[in-house]
Write a protein that holds these residues in place. Structure first.
Motif: not given
Length: 173
Positions: A74-83, A104-107, A119-123
């Protein structure tokens, strides 16, 4: 620095073997050895209060890395947060799944990742309510586990000390 082990008898310290969790981690999710701002605190019941992961100190924008090889589930948003969630290779059926948030997913879902891949950067959103942190979780199916147990003692910093030879110094006679 807070104790990186979890509270309660069911929570092993980092580097302490947990039979449900093989030490397949090869890198910390953020930084070289981040402070654990909040440890794992398993709930007494499936829907009870607790902390189903650990919070690792890291600045906003820090790269978030896969701790072990696997496939992005999974790479997307859950409850307004990137996961980002990664099913770890070679960890049984169903596989162990690590989760990282807020990221913020990059995968993309389905991508194969190696330990250390970004996998991404820390929001910058305040998951911890204060200093910026990464929430790192681990579970197998519906059972939450201590993600620090993925780290072998040499990586977690809990390995016993060992004496190494001093090169270039003559031995006493």
């Amino acid at each position: 620095m807070p104790d990186p082990g979890a509270s309660g008898p069911a929570a092993p310290s980092p580097g302490v073997p947990d039979p449900a969790v093989p030490a397949v981690g090869r890198i910390w999710a953020v930084g070289a050895r981040p402070a654990v701002l909040r440890g794992w605190d398993p709930p007494a019941t499936p829907y009870g209060p607790g902390h189903r992961g650990v919070d690792l100190a890291a600045p906003p924008g820090a790269p978030v890395r896969a701790v072990a090889p696997g496939r992005v589930s999974f790479a997307g948003r859950v409850a307004g947060r990137g996961v980002v969630s990664v099913d770890l290779s070679g960890t049984g059926t169903p596989p162990l799944r690590t989760t990282y948030e807020p990221v913020r997913p990059s995968v993309e879902e389905g991508a194969e990742v190696a330990a250390g891949d970004v996998l991404g950067t820390l929001d910058g959103s305040a998951h911890c309510g204060g200093p910026s942190c990464l929430h790192w979780g681990l579970r197998r199916k519906d059972t939450y586990l201590n993600p620090l147990a993925l780290l072998p003692p040499w990586l977690a910093g809990n390995a016993p000390p060992r004496l190494l030879p001093v090169l270039g110094v003559p031995l006493p006679e």
